[in-house]
Motif scaffolding. Structure first.
Motif, mmCIF file in Angstrom:
data_model
loop_
_atom_site.group_PDB
_atom_site.id
_atom_site.type_symbol
_atom_site.label_atom_id
_atom_site.label_comp_id
_atom_site.label_asym_id
_atom_site.label_seq_id
_atom_site.Cartn_x
_atom_site.Cartn_y
_atom_site.Cartn_z
ATOM 1 N N GLY A 137 14.532 36.466 64.672
ATOM 2 C CA GLY A 137 14.465 35.209 65.439
ATOM 3 C C GLY A 137 14.983 34.010 64.665
ATOM 4 O O GLY A 137 15.594 33.100 65.248
ATOM 5 N N VAL A 138 14.754 33.989 63.345
ATOM 6 C CA VAL A 138 15.237 32.850 62.547
ATOM 7 C C VAL A 138 16.774 32.803 62.531
ATOM 8 O O VAL A 138 17.371 31.770 62.854
ATOM 9 N N PRO A 139 17.471 33.919 62.184
ATOM 10 C CA PRO A 139 18.945 33.848 62.232
ATOM 11 C C PRO A 139 19.500 33.627 63.636
ATOM 12 O O PRO A 139 20.603 33.087 63.783
ATOM 13 N N ALA A 140 18.744 34.043 64.657
ATOM 14 C CA ALA A 140 19.204 33.772 66.035
ATOM 15 C C ALA A 140 19.227 32.265 66.263
ATOM 16 O O ALA A 140 20.207 31.712 66.790
ATOM 17 N N MET A 141 18.152 31.579 65.850
ATOM 18 C CA MET A 141 18.123 30.115 65.982
ATOM 19 C C MET A 141 19.252 29.503 65.149
ATOM 20 O O MET A 141 19.948 28.591 65.605
ATOM 21 N N ILE A 142 19.453 30.017 63.918
ATOM 22 C CA ILE A 142 20.489 29.431 63.044
ATOM 23 C C ILE A 142 21.883 29.626 63.670
ATOM 24 O O ILE A 142 22.716 28.712 63.665
ATOM 25 N N GLY A 143 22.124 30.819 64.232
ATOM 26 C CA GLY A 143 23.423 31.080 64.877
ATOM 27 C C GLY A 143 23.671 30.086 66.009
ATOM 28 O O GLY A 143 24.761 29.509 66.138
ATOM 29 N N ALA A 144 22.621 29.883 66.834
ATOM 30 C CA ALA A 144 22.760 28.916 67.938
ATOM 31 C C ALA A 144 23.023 27.522 67.369
ATOM 32 O O ALA A 144 23.854 26.763 67.894
ATOM 33 N N MET A 145 22.338 27.185 66.265
ATOM 34 C CA MET A 145 22.525 25.873 65.638
ATOM 35 C C MET A 145 23.958 25.731 65.096
ATOM 36 O O MET A 145 24.575 24.669 65.225
ATOM 37 N N MET A 146 24.494 26.806 64.493
ATOM 38 C CA MET A 146 25.858 26.754 63.953
ATOM 39 C C MET A 146 26.857 26.426 65.075
ATOM 40 O O MET A 146 27.796 25.647 64.884
ATOM 41 N N VAL A 147 26.641 27.049 66.240
ATOM 42 C CA VAL A 147 27.564 26.813 67.356
ATOM 43 C C VAL A 147 27.343 25.414 67.931
ATOM 44 O O VAL A 147 28.302 24.663 68.172
ATOM 45 N N MET A 148 26.068 25.025 68.088
ATOM 46 C CA MET A 148 25.798 23.709 68.687
ATOM 47 C C MET A 148 26.321 22.569 67.826
ATOM 48 O O MET A 148 26.823 21.570 68.341
ATOM 49 N N THR A 149 26.177 22.707 66.505
ATOM 50 C CA THR A 149 26.615 21.616 65.623
ATOM 51 C C THR A 149 28.122 21.658 65.374
ATOM 52 O O THR A 149 28.658 20.774 64.711
ATOM 53 N N GLY A 150 28.780 22.698 65.881
ATOM 54 C CA GLY A 150 30.232 22.791 65.720
ATOM 55 C C GLY A 150 30.662 23.377 64.385
ATOM 56 O O GLY A 150 31.854 23.502 64.118
ATOM 57 N N LYS A 151 29.677 23.738 63.522
ATOM 58 C CA LYS A 151 30.060 24.310 62.220
ATOM 59 C C LYS A 151 30.713 25.671 62.409
ATOM 60 O O LYS A 151 31.554 26.079 61.615
ATOM 61 N N TRP A 152 30.242 26.391 63.400
ATOM 62 C CA TRP A 152 30.841 27.683 63.738
ATOM 63 C C TRP A 152 31.285 27.615 65.197
ATOM 64 O O TRP A 152 30.563 28.059 66.079
ATOM 65 N N ARG A 153 32.441 27.070 65.429
ATOM 66 C CA ARG A 153 32.906 27.058 66.804
ATOM 67 C C ARG A 153 34.402 27.330 66.806
ATOM 68 O O ARG A 153 35.157 26.618 66.162
ATOM 69 N N ARG A 154 34.786 28.386 67.496
ATOM 70 C CA ARG A 154 36.195 28.771 67.550
ATOM 71 C C ARG A 154 36.365 29.558 68.846
ATOM 72 O O ARG A 154 35.562 30.471 69.107
ATOM 73 N N PRO A 155 37.345 29.236 69.677
ATOM 74 C CA PRO A 155 37.460 29.960 70.947
ATOM 75 C C PRO A 155 37.731 31.447 70.720
ATOM 76 O O PRO A 155 38.650 31.797 69.974
ATOM 77 N N GLY A 156 36.932 32.283 71.342
ATOM 78 C CA GLY A 156 37.099 33.729 71.220
ATOM 79 C C GLY A 156 35.762 34.405 71.006
ATOM 80 O O GLY A 156 34.698 33.791 71.156
ATOM 81 N N VAL A 157 35.809 35.692 70.650
ATOM 82 C CA VAL A 157 34.593 36.488 70.412
ATOM 83 C C VAL A 157 34.591 36.888 68.935
ATOM 84 O O VAL A 157 35.559 37.486 68.458
ATOM 85 N N PHE A 158 33.520 36.541 68.219
ATOM 86 C CA PHE A 158 33.498 36.752 66.771
ATOM 87 C C PHE A 158 32.186 37.349 66.292
ATOM 88 O O PHE A 158 31.126 37.070 66.846
ATOM 89 N N ASN A 159 32.279 38.098 65.210
ATOM 90 C CA ASN A 159 31.079 38.533 64.484
ATOM 91 C C ASN A 159 30.808 37.510 63.395
ATOM 92 O O ASN A 159 31.705 36.781 62.965
#
Ligand code: NDP
Length: 399
Positions: free
Chosen positions: A347-369
């Motif tokens: 659950g903690v990394p799930a929240m962090i992953g969502a945070m990475m996308v929301m803050t734009g730190k991890w945002r790139r069009p496409g499907v990624f691991n």
């Protein structure tokens, strides 16, 4: 900062919701939407009153129009899919229809076939790219943190990684003769399947639990562990350059394995429907109904988990070994969020992953691991949000 919609209200979702509420600067508003609304409402009742505004809704995530309508109504920045792997493609379809980023923790698995692989979700890459949306796959612990660890080792410690052994140890004891630490149906499908590992560009298949090793885990002690197929093997084989072999081991106690063997022998782990008193039932789903709910294990589980990756490769022309791992205490997790460590470490990394996308730190069009993004902000966040990592430059290797 923004809004997240969380689908599912089980063990993992409960931790993710707690963590979103601890992080209201990012998660100003969340919608918990799941099949059984009472579970969403129970979570809201527990956490309401803080800075994060919580809404709840009933939704069948397999009903794409219904789910799309709910996403359009709530207008989240990201959908965090913490339902079951069976729902992944439907939730991705709804995200595309509603124009919202997507994050999950487990790859798609058809309900009627015990087979999980990324091909189905990777096939969405063009559609997400064209829509300008990010789909982040597998942001739990394993997969998830194990991929981030691999990207971090690649970035900071190696020129080339040749071997990865992922070791997942649960030294916790819940006191039941047999129970699973996350959804029993998904867990039993995973451990009763054939094992496999990646070597020299091809899969090597093993019988279930055929390969056993013993490892002395920091803060846990010596445990038996068995080679399993696991989903991050597939993405890491693709994304880590120079890789020759990747294996995944998970610890199991004698009691767990004896019960599992017995249940298998009597047909209780089968996913083939059978007739029972005029109804069709799936034995594994019936078994799930009689086993303890993983969410109820928290208050009784003592001990620690230790999950990490041992890397072997080269730096500046020299052979090098490196181990990255996290140790998590079941009772400390329960005291903090009312869940055991297996749900917590997902659950903690799930929240962090969502945070990475929301803050734009991890945002790139496409499907990624996860390993395809910069690991540094995620590694920093693990230390802040409850899963501090440790490293060793001279680990004991697995033969
Ligand atoms: P649970 O069974 O505890 O929770 C699943 C939740 O999803 C339940 O609330 C369930 O609703 C809901 N759900 C199921 N079907 C639907 C549907 N059609 N529509 C809406 N909601 C639905 O599972 P866990 O919390 O243990 O696991 C959640 C996910 O996390 C799984 O995909 C699992 O594979 C993954 N996982 C990943 C790990 C990792 O490290 N990457 C480790 C552990 C788990 P209801 O209450 O009605 O049943």
């Amino acid at each position: 900062m923004g809004k997240a919609m969380i689908i599912g209200a089980g063990g993992v979702a409960s931790v993710a919701v707690h963590k979103c509420c601890q992080n209201p600067e990012v998660f100003e508003e969340i919608l918990i939407a799941s099949r059984t609304k009472s579970k969403c409402d129970a979570l809201k009742a527990k956490l309401d009153g803080g800075k994060t505004k919580i809404e709840t809704a009933a939704v069948d995530a397999d009903n794409v129009p219904e789910l799309t309508a709910l996403i359009r109504e709530f207008k989240p920045d990201v959908v965090l899919n913490l339902a079951l792997p069976y729902q992944d493609l439907h939730v991705m379809d709804a995200c595309l229809a509603a124009g919202v980023h997507y994050v999950d923790t487990a790859n798609y698995e058809p309900e009627d076939t015990a087979k999980f692989e990324y091909s189905w979700q990777w096939a969405y890459a063009d559609r997400f790219r064209e829509a300008g949306l990010t789909a982040l796959l597998g942001s739990g612990f394993d997969p998830g943190v194990t991929g981030v660890f691999s990207a971090y080792a690649m970035k900071h410690e190696f020129d080339e990684i040749n071997y990865i052994d992922i070791l997942d140890c649960n030294g916790g004891d819940h006191g039941y003769p047999f129970a699973t630490n996350f959804n029993p149906e998904i867990n039993i499908r995973e451990v009763s399947a054939k094992g496999s590992y990646w070597e020299n560009g091809a899969w090597v298949e093993t019988e279930p639990m055929e390969i056993k090793r013993v490892y002395d885990f920091a803060e846990v002690g010596q445990k038996d562990m068995y080679l399993l197929h696991h989903e991050e093997l597939e993405s890491l084989a693709k994304n880590i350059k120079g890789i020759k072999r990747i294996r995944f081991f998970m610890t199991f106690g004698e009691s767990y394995l004896t019960h599992l063997r017995c249940l298998e022998n009597v047909g209780m782990t089968s996913i083939e429907p059978i007739d029972f008193e005029g109804h069709k039932i799936i034995p594994l789903q019936f078994l799930k109904a009689v086993l303890p709910d993983p969410a109820s294990l928290g208050s009784r589980t003592k001990g620690k988990t230790n999950i990490g990756c041992i890397f072997r490769g080269k730096k500046d022309g020299k052979e090098k070994n490196y181990y990255l791992y996290n140790v998590c205490d079941h009772e400390a997790c329960y005291a903090e969020v009312g869940s055991q460590a297996v749900a917590y470490t997902t659950g903690v990394p799930a929240m962090i992953g969502a945070m990475m996308v929301m803050t734009g730190k991890w945002r790139r069009p496409g499907v990624f691991n996860v390993e395809e993004f910069d690991p540094d902000p995620f590694m920093d966040a693990l230390n802040v949000w409850g899963l501090p990592w440790q490293e060793s430059h001279s680990p004991v290797l697995v033969d």
